[in-house]
Design an enzyme around this catalytic site. Structure first.
Site, PDB file in Angstrom:
ATOM      1  N   HIS A 122       0.886  -1.168   0.000  1.00  0.00           N
ATOM      2  CA  HIS A 122       0.000   0.000   0.000  1.00  0.00           C
ATOM      3  C   HIS A 122       0.929   1.224   0.000  1.00  0.00           C
ATOM      4  CE1 HIS A 122      -2.712   3.007   1.760  1.00  0.00           C
ATOM      5  NE2 HIS A 122      -3.721   2.209   1.445  1.00  0.00           N
ATOM      6  N   ASP A 199       3.100  -3.706   8.497  1.00  0.00           N
ATOM      7  CA  ASP A 199       1.878  -2.968   8.216  1.00  0.00           C
ATOM      8  C   ASP A 199       0.714  -3.927   8.446  1.00  0.00           C
ATOM      9  OD1 ASP A 199      -0.380  -1.916   7.081  1.00  0.00           O
ATOM     10  OD2 ASP A 199       0.527  -1.456   5.133  1.00  0.00           O
ATOM     11  N   GLN A 202      -4.524  -4.206   7.385  1.00  0.00           N
ATOM     12  CA  GLN A 202      -5.551  -5.153   6.923  1.00  0.00           C
ATOM     13  C   GLN A 202      -5.655  -6.379   7.827  1.00  0.00           C
ATOM     14  OE1 GLN A 202      -7.832  -4.799   4.686  1.00  0.00           O
ATOM     15  NE2 GLN A 202      -7.041  -2.851   3.940  1.00  0.00           N
ATOM     16  N   LYS A 225     -10.542   0.616  10.399  1.00  0.00           N
ATOM     17  CA  LYS A 225     -10.800  -0.603   9.613  1.00  0.00           C
ATOM     18  C   LYS A 225     -11.298  -1.740  10.500  1.00  0.00           C
ATOM     19  CE  LYS A 225      -7.125   0.421   6.291  1.00  0.00           C
ATOM     20  NZ  LYS A 225      -7.833   0.854   5.079  1.00  0.00           N
ATOM     21  N   CYS A 364      -4.604   2.343  -3.839  1.00  0.00           N
ATOM     22  CA  CYS A 364      -3.368   2.883  -3.245  1.00  0.00           C
ATOM     23  C   CYS A 364      -2.207   1.907  -3.397  1.00  0.00           C
ATOM     24  CB  CYS A 364      -3.545   3.229  -1.775  1.00  0.00           C
ATOM     25  SG  CYS A 364      -4.790   4.462  -1.485  1.00  0.00           S
TER      26      CYS A 364
HETATM   27  C1  LIG Z   1      -2.356  -2.495   3.750  1.00  0.00           C
HETATM   28  C2  LIG Z   1      -2.652  -1.098   4.178  1.00  0.00           C
HETATM   29  N1  LIG Z   1      -1.687  -0.342   4.717  1.00  0.00           N
HETATM   30  C3  LIG Z   1      -1.899   0.904   5.133  1.00  0.00           C
HETATM   31  C4  LIG Z   1      -3.126   1.506   5.018  1.00  0.00           C
HETATM   32  C5  LIG Z   1      -3.299   2.924   5.465  1.00  0.00           C
HETATM   33  O1  LIG Z   1      -4.117   3.008   6.570  1.00  0.00           O
HETATM   34  P1  LIG Z   1      -4.625   4.410   7.093  1.00  0.00           P
HETATM   35  O2  LIG Z   1      -5.242   5.098   5.914  1.00  0.00           O
HETATM   36  O3  LIG Z   1      -5.630   4.053   8.137  1.00  0.00           O
HETATM   37  O4  LIG Z   1      -3.459   5.151   7.633  1.00  0.00           O
HETATM   38  C6  LIG Z   1      -4.173   0.775   4.460  1.00  0.00           C
HETATM   39  C7  LIG Z   1      -5.502   1.386   4.322  1.00  0.00           C
HETATM   40  O5  LIG Z   1      -6.061   1.541   3.263  1.00  0.00           O
HETATM   41  C8  LIG Z   1      -3.934  -0.557   4.033  1.00  0.00           C
HETATM   42  O6  LIG Z   1      -4.911  -1.278   3.473  1.00  0.00           O
END
Ligand SMILES: Cc1ncc(COP(=O)(O)O)c(C=O)c1O
Lengths: 406, 148
Positions: A122, A199, A202, A225, A364
């Protein structure tokens, strides 16, 4: 214990409001989940009966607010198998990852060093490392994936070298659903003297996450989430690292003693929480953890495995191309797909007329889209309030879209 | 104007151009070639324009993306082919104002293009519909054919 979706759905007030005149079929929880009444009520109760700044006032109300805030820290630690001392509240995963960039990584990654990410990042676990390596004259490398969307673990030895200082990877991909063997990667990274950032944006809402089992150095996840409010998230860090790291942002609350020209830092984790935090959101995140704990991590996972299997089967019948692992034990409830000539944006607009929310686009993850050789995909993702009926509504709506384009 | 349902919008306006795009392909020789995309959705178009004096003598496009982006680009080329550049500019600006909800859309100027107004109901798709038109305006400018 299996889950009763009809009962769970009653906890989520959003389903009382029609979408485009139809019952809401919400299949975009990977982007942001819906919120149960228990969480919404907890935030309201905080504002109505406990609200004050934390760690400051020597009066009972502030003590109550502090207890609520620290109770949430306890819950958020418990959710990933960590003591609360290792838990830093942030605005979300993105801020957590950036906090590592500006603290530990800023101090420990230099010219000629390497940072390793994967081909399935992401942007929030990619851009901070691009910026860091560009600034430091370090090299950013990308561990490849295979055609099924699994990490090429056979290449790990080539990609982790004595120059690798940091390995950053997702526990679960937001596009492919792939659940990565993080413990194995961490072992290889540690053997080479590198640290590991996970990270878990998810993963944390859907599968059991245990920082000890993963043996990671840092781990990030978001409240929004996993049934919690926006504006809250967590950075977990190994205590020795947190002790040594410089602060992230400077300001109130993160200090111990301040002179005109210098200061000393508050103890961990408060050293990393500058200024007035998103207190009510953190309290809400704690309530979300409690809500999910009551449902049970294993029950959530079992439910999603069953639903994902069903969805992949039904999507396959439509002729859709599905990305990511075929084996549901290696993936979470995130299913990206493409349907023949129907562009994901057209599909998303058309199914929306039936009250169905799916995501369309690059999610993203533009480098991953390039790797898959597609400009965009459609994506359906599942959570505790979804069941087979939601998949059926999606499939019927897709049939209509297909009909228009035939 | 009767408001189109999504199904009517697709079936009566979009899909015809999407399935059988007009002026699809490269145009050689050309005076201006411009590649533009919508980074958010991945819609892409490459526009080729050839001028004769102040007229748009030839126009063609390559591209891929959602049906609204590609159909709208096709409709755009069909409309402005052979027009004086300043009229092409007027049409493009009129479409943009209509899509922004600033004006109803003038049937005199727009003809069949008025049906694109159906997209206004789907705000996230407006930028898809405008990709070709915005690229046209840039191409006219690059060709030194715009007036303000
Ligand atoms: C795998 C992953 N990493 C990071 C993020 C970023 O999360 P946040 O927008 O809550 O900071 C997301 C959210 O879309 C994600 O799916």
């Amino acid at each position: 214990m299996s889950m009763d979706v009809d009962v769970i759905r009653k906890d989520f007030p959003i389903f009382e409001t029609p979408a485009n005149g139809k019952p809401l079929t919400y299949l975009d929880s990977a982007s942001s989940s819906q919120k149960p009444r228990q969480v919404i009520d907890r935030i309201v109760r905080f504002y109505e009966t406990e609200n004050a700044n934390v760690h400051r006032g020597a009066y009972q109300l502030s003590e109550m607010a502090t207890a609520a805030y620290e109770g949430a820290r306890e819950a958020c630690g418990r959710w990933i198998g960590s003591p609360s001392r290792n838990i830093i509240f942030t605005r979300g995963t993105t801020e957590s990852i950036n906090a590592v960039r500006f603290t530990w990584a800023n101090q420990n990654v230099g010219a000629g060093d390497e940072v390793l990410v994967t081909e399935m990042e992401h942007h929030s676990n990619l851009i901070p490392w691009q910026l860091l390596t560009q600034e430091k004259g370090a090299t950013l490398r990308h561990l490849p994936i295979d055609d099924e969307g699994l990490l090429r673990m056979d290449l790990l030895g080539e990609y982790i070298t004595e120059r690798t200082k940091l390995v950053a990877l997702p526990l679960m991909s937001n596009v492919l659903g792939t659940i990565n063997p993080v413990a194995e990667v961490a072992a290889a990274a540690h053997a080479a003297g590198a640290k590991v950032v996970v990270d878990a944006a998810q993963a944390a809402p859907h599968i059991k996450v245990d920082v000890a089992e993963l043996d990671c150095d840092f781990l990030a996840y978001s409240s929004h989430k996993m049934c919690g409010p926006t504006g809250a998230g967590v950075l977990y860090g190994r205590i020795e690292l947190l002790e040594e790291m410089p602060p992230f942002m400077g300001g109130g609350e993160m200090i111990r003693e301040v002179w005109a020209d210098r200061a000393t830092w508050n103890e961990v984790p408060f050293k990393f929480e500058a200024g007035t935090m998103n207190i009510a959101q953190a309290v809400g995140m704690g309530a979300a953890v409690e809500y999910l704990e009551a449902l049970g991590e294993d029950a959530i996972r079992d439910h999603e495995v069953r639903l994902t299997k069903y969805a992949m089967g039904r999507l396959e019948e439509t002729g859709a191309i599905i990305y990511g692992p075929k084996d549901v034990s290696k993936r979470g409830g995130v299913v990206s797909f493409n349907l023949d000539d129907v562009h994901p944006h057209d599909l998303s607009t058309i199914v929306d007329q039936h009250g169905v929310c799916i995501r369309a686009g690059h999610h993203c993850a533009q480098p991953l889209m390039r790797r898959l050789g597609v400009p965009a995909t459609a994506r359906a993702s599942f959570y505790v309030y979804n069941d087979e009926r939601d998949v059926d509504v999606l499939i019927d709506a897709m049939a209509e879209a297909k009909g228009w384009f035939a | 104007m009767v408001r189109l349902s999504l199904e009517e919008l697709y079936k009566e306006v979009i899909l015809d151009h999407y399935r059988a795009p007009r002026n699809k392909g490269r145009l050689d020789p050309h005076d201006v070639a411009l590649e533009r995309n919508n980074p958010l959705c991945g819609d892409e178009i490459e526009l080729f324009v050839k001028f004769a004096g102040d007229d748009v003598e030839g126009i063609a496009f390559e591209g891929k993306g959602c049906s609204i982006s590609q159909a709208s680009a096709s409709m755009m080329t069909e409309k402005v082919q052979g027009l004086p550049a300043k009229d092409a500019q007027l049409v493009a600006e009129s479409i943009k104002r209509m899509m922004a909800g600033e004006e109803e859309g003038d049937v005199e100027t727009l003809g069949d293009l008025i049906s694109l107004k159906g997209v206004v109901k789907y705000p996230v798709r407006i930028k898809c519909a405008l990709l070709g038109w915005n690229t046209l305006l840039e191409a006219l400018e690059e060709g030194g054919k715009t007036s303000s």
